[in-house]
Enzyme design. Structure first.
Site, PDB file in Angstrom:
ATOM      1  N   LYS A  81      52.997 -25.165  20.638  1.00 28.73           N
ATOM      2  CA  LYS A  81      53.199 -26.242  21.611  1.00 28.73           C
ATOM      3  C   LYS A  81      53.449 -25.653  22.996  1.00 28.73           C
ATOM      4  CE  LYS A  81      56.242 -30.113  22.665  1.00 28.73           C
ATOM      5  NZ  LYS A  81      57.274 -31.041  22.224  1.00 28.73           N
ATOM      6  N   GLU A 107      57.185 -15.015  18.430  1.00 33.91           N
ATOM      7  CA  GLU A 107      56.495 -14.646  17.195  1.00 33.91           C
ATOM      8  C   GLU A 107      54.993 -14.896  17.302  1.00 33.91           C
ATOM      9  OE1 GLU A 107      59.215 -16.493  17.498  1.00 33.91           O
ATOM     10  OE2 GLU A 107      60.554 -16.312  15.780  1.00 33.91           O
ATOM     11  N   GLY A 153      57.524 -30.660  18.017  1.00 33.10           N
ATOM     12  CA  GLY A 153      56.876 -29.629  17.202  1.00 33.10           C
ATOM     13  C   GLY A 153      56.822 -30.002  15.725  1.00 33.10           C
ATOM     14  N   ARG A 154      57.943 -30.491  15.195  1.00 30.16           N
ATOM     15  CA  ARG A 154      57.987 -30.788  13.745  1.00 30.16           C
ATOM     16  C   ARG A 154      57.321 -32.106  13.412  1.00 30.16           C
ATOM     17  NH1 ARG A 154      62.785 -30.401  16.218  1.00 30.16           N
ATOM     18  NH2 ARG A 154      64.158 -32.210  16.363  1.00 30.16           N
ATOM     19  N   GLU A 204      66.180 -29.567  11.253  1.00 31.15           N
ATOM     20  CA  GLU A 204      66.080 -29.343  12.694  1.00 31.15           C
ATOM     21  C   GLU A 204      66.290 -30.668  13.434  1.00 31.15           C
ATOM     22  OE1 GLU A 204      62.403 -27.917  15.003  1.00 31.15           O
ATOM     23  OE2 GLU A 204      63.529 -26.052  14.806  1.00 31.15           O
ATOM     24  N   HIS A 206      62.965 -24.320 -14.668  1.00 36.22           N
ATOM     25  CA  HIS A 206      63.250 -23.040 -15.329  1.00 36.22           C
ATOM     26  C   HIS A 206      64.006 -22.101 -14.396  1.00 36.22           C
ATOM     27  CE1 HIS A 206      60.824 -24.168 -18.798  1.00 36.22           C
ATOM     28  NE2 HIS A 206      60.081 -24.801 -17.905  1.00 36.22           N
ATOM     29  N   LYS A 241      67.471 -16.982  20.303  1.00 34.83           N
ATOM     30  CA  LYS A 241      66.313 -16.493  21.073  1.00 34.83           C
ATOM     31  C   LYS A 241      66.792 -15.680  22.279  1.00 34.83           C
ATOM     32  CE  LYS A 241      63.135 -20.346  20.089  1.00 34.83           C
ATOM     33  NZ  LYS A 241      62.410 -21.493  20.626  1.00 34.83           N
TER      34      LYS A 241
HETATM   35  O1  F6P Z   1      62.343 -22.462  17.516  1.00 35.15           O
HETATM   36  C1  F6P Z   1      62.149 -23.760  17.109  1.00 35.15           C
HETATM   37  C2  F6P Z   1      60.857 -24.327  17.618  1.00 35.15           C
HETATM   38  O2  F6P Z   1      60.988 -24.692  18.941  1.00 35.15           O
HETATM   39  C3  F6P Z   1      60.406 -25.494  16.764  1.00 35.15           C
HETATM   40  O3  F6P Z   1      60.983 -26.682  17.116  1.00 35.15           O
HETATM   41  C4  F6P Z   1      58.934 -25.443  16.950  1.00 35.15           C
HETATM   42  O4  F6P Z   1      58.263 -26.183  15.994  1.00 35.15           O
HETATM   43  C5  F6P Z   1      58.698 -23.969  16.864  1.00 35.15           C
HETATM   44  O5  F6P Z   1      59.803 -23.390  17.519  1.00 35.15           O
HETATM   45  C6  F6P Z   1      57.412 -23.461  17.428  1.00 35.15           C
HETATM   46  O6  F6P Z   1      57.275 -23.739  18.791  1.00 35.15           O
HETATM   47  P1  F6P Z   1      55.887 -23.632  19.516  1.00 35.15           P
HETATM   48  O7  F6P Z   1      54.954 -24.584  18.840  1.00 35.15           O
HETATM   49  O8  F6P Z   1      56.144 -23.976  20.929  1.00 35.15           O
HETATM   50  O9  F6P Z   1      55.380 -22.223  19.364  1.00 35.15           O
END
Ligand code: F6P
Length: 531
Positions: free
Chosen positions: A198, A204, A255-256, A341, A372, A500
């Site tokens: 987003k 990452e 995002g979610r 979240e 199990h 972060k």
């Molecule tokens: O760190 C949490 C978050 O902001 C989530 O809410 C989001 O889905 C995820 O990181 C990824 O964010 P982005 O889509 O901006 O890479």
């Protein structure tokens, strides 16, 4: 704050009294014995889903008071504000409009923008799915959190609808152990990378995107324009990264809540345009149900109310989800982000500390595997953990015998949780594997099940794009409902920020060894990691 917080209402006090007088001691076995109509009375029909709520620790009075609570907390007003595009994510000043992403053309807010991107994305999807012409065989989605978990959950769930010539991979972690085995064996000419973010700033995702690009060129890849595509609200950053094919979305999509947007590109590539539209249509049907069904028949509302009843009156701290469908194996992980979240918050909309608990821990595994592993604890552990069974009537495979066994297992577990087994019953049964050194009474105590453990069963006719869309939207609106009752902002996530920031501070220290100003534990560990 507009809406009264749950604990400030008359219904809350009534629920407290009801809990003390009857609720705490409600026994499901007695409730079923007393009321032959209980199953019908606590069944709810929603689009694509039948929900059996009868094995929950509620009676008619509980539901009556809970519905009063929903009314007093003005859940419907808050819901309508969401659908109308009000900035209910008030800490970020944003609307919350994932529902607009699945509204038919001309019916939702921002319809033109939404459908322009959707149409363009689905046209693009069909060019890639023409694998003879595109040459693409592997799709690698690079994203994390909401830019990963939705597609990663939906693609295997819709395996029966998936393009047979395409294989999907999901890379999220900034751990090279994630991307390395994925890249092994891939060819640049056959691979499409989707960089899903987003913000297009997430550490990452950016690190993995760079690793993928380096791999691509190092292995003879040439046409970056064809083999890299971005899904983001930050089209400018994607362009700066060197990606020219971009599908955008908007800051009013959390995002979610974003799998319905361009973030759903891997899903659309897997199942094709018509099935992606069916997924959206299923979610839209649930949106209409949530928006229009009376509270007493409104499934997301009822589930959210029961969640509050369990969390704040019974004091249950977790909920286990058991999808009896292997395709839904990533659903618990998806729901962890969606629920925890969203509703893992400790202050109300005014920033006032809450005197009650919010999000439960949500966890689980597909059935029967979980049986199990941890079901022992669900049946005989010291904590009561409400369980949610998801049963699918018709499979998309031809192995009818396996499916019957699967369904029998799911039913048996909810039955066993409720019925339990008394010590007297256990005494009458043979226990061939029990030790001969212990007396019968002791063995029977170990073989006693308290029972009266609650569960909900969600029943789907078949797992299709449409029913899956409805199921996911059901969970979204249930989370909305409990969040509205608790009076929290379900749509921000400030709790991810501190880690972060500290990571950014520690990164150069890991290189330099500088531990000045760090606490002794962090400094000691950092030094050991560098040694
Ligand atoms: O760190 C949490 C978050 O902001 C989530 O809410 C989001 O889905 C995820 O990181 C990824 O964010 P982005 O889509 O901006 O890479």
């Amino acid at each position: 704050m507009d809406n009264p917080r749950c604990d400030k209402t008359e219904a809350w006090a009534a629920l407290r009294g009801h809990y003390e007088a009857h609720g705490r001691d409600l026994d499901l076995r007695d409730a079923f014995a007393r009321d032959p109509g209980r199953f019908a009375a606590f069944g709810v029909d929603a689009p694509e889903i039948y929900a059996d709520l009868s094995k929950n620790l509620v009676d008619t009075a509980t539901v009556h008071f809970l519905l009063d609570l929903a009314r007093e907390c003005q859940v419907e007003k808050h819901r309508d504000a969401m659908f109308a595009g009000a900035p209910i994510n008030h800490t970020e000043g944003r609307a919350v409009l994932h529902t607009a992403l699945r509204a038919p053309k001309g019916q939702g807010l921002h319809s033109d923008e939404v459908h322009d991107v959707l149409d363009a994305m689905l046209t693009y999807v069909e060019t890639v799915r023409d694998t003879a012409a595109s040459g693409i065989r592997h799709v690698v989605n690079i994203g994390i959190g909401g830019s990963d978990l939705g597609p990663q959950m939906v693609v295997p769930a819709l395996d029966a609808f998936t393009h047979p010539g395409l294989t999907f991979h999901f890379v999220a972690n900034v751990d090279g152990h994630d991307i390395t085995p994925v890249l092994r064996g891939l060819k640049p000419s056959e691979t499409l990378f989707i960089i899903a973010s987003k913000t297009f700033t997430t550490q990452e995702t950016m690190a993995n995107a760079m690793a993928a690009r380096a791999w691509f060129t190092a292995n003879g890849g040439t046409d970056t324009n064809k083999h890299f595509v971005a899904t983001t609200t930050n089209v400018k950053a994607a362009a700066e990264f060197g990606i020219s094919t971009t599908f955008g979305f908007w800051d009013w999509v959390g995002g979610r809540y974003s799998l319905w947007s361009a973030i759903g590109l891997p899903i659309a590539l897997a199942v094709g345009a018509d099935n992606f539209r069916a997924l959206l249509a299923g979610a839209h049907a649930m949106d209409r149900h949530f928006a229009t069904a009376p509270l007493a028949k409104n499934l997301p509302v009822l589930l959210g109310l029961v969640d509050v009843w369990y969390r704040n009156f019974h004091g249950f701290t977790s909920r286990s989800v058991a999808p009896y469908h292997q395709g839904l194996r990533r659903l618990p992980a998806y729901l962890q982000q969606l629920e925890m979240e969203s509703n893992g918050k400790r202050v109300d909309l005014d920033g006032v500390s809450l005197p009650f608990g919010t999000s439960p821990v949500v966890w689980g595994e597909p059935g029967t595997n979980g049986q199990h592993a941890y079901f022992q604890m669900l049946h005989q552990g010291t904590d009561v953990i409400p369980v949610e069974f998801i049963l699918v009537k018709r499979p998309t495979h031809a192995l009818a015998d396996l499916h019957t066994k699967l369904l029998a297992n799911g039913l048996a577990q909810s039955q066993a949780l409720m019925q339990g087994k008394t010590t007297a019953q256990a005494l009458t049964e043979k226990a061939p594997t029990a030790s001969k050194d212990l007396d019968a009474q002791t063995i029977a105590k170990h073989r006693t099940f308290p029972g009266n453990r609650p569960s909900t069963t969600l029943l789907l006719e078949q797992l299709t794009p449409r029913s899956l869309g409805a199921l996911i939207a059901l969970y979204e609106h249930r989370v909305f409902t409990s969040g509205a009752l608790w009076g929290i902002n379900s749509f921000d996530q400030w709790g991810v920020e501190l880690g972060k920031a500290l990571c950014n501070d520690l990164l150069p220290r890991l290189a330099s060894g500088d531990t000045a100003g760090l606490d002794a534990s962090t400094a000691g560990l950092l030094t050991k990691l560098r040694a």
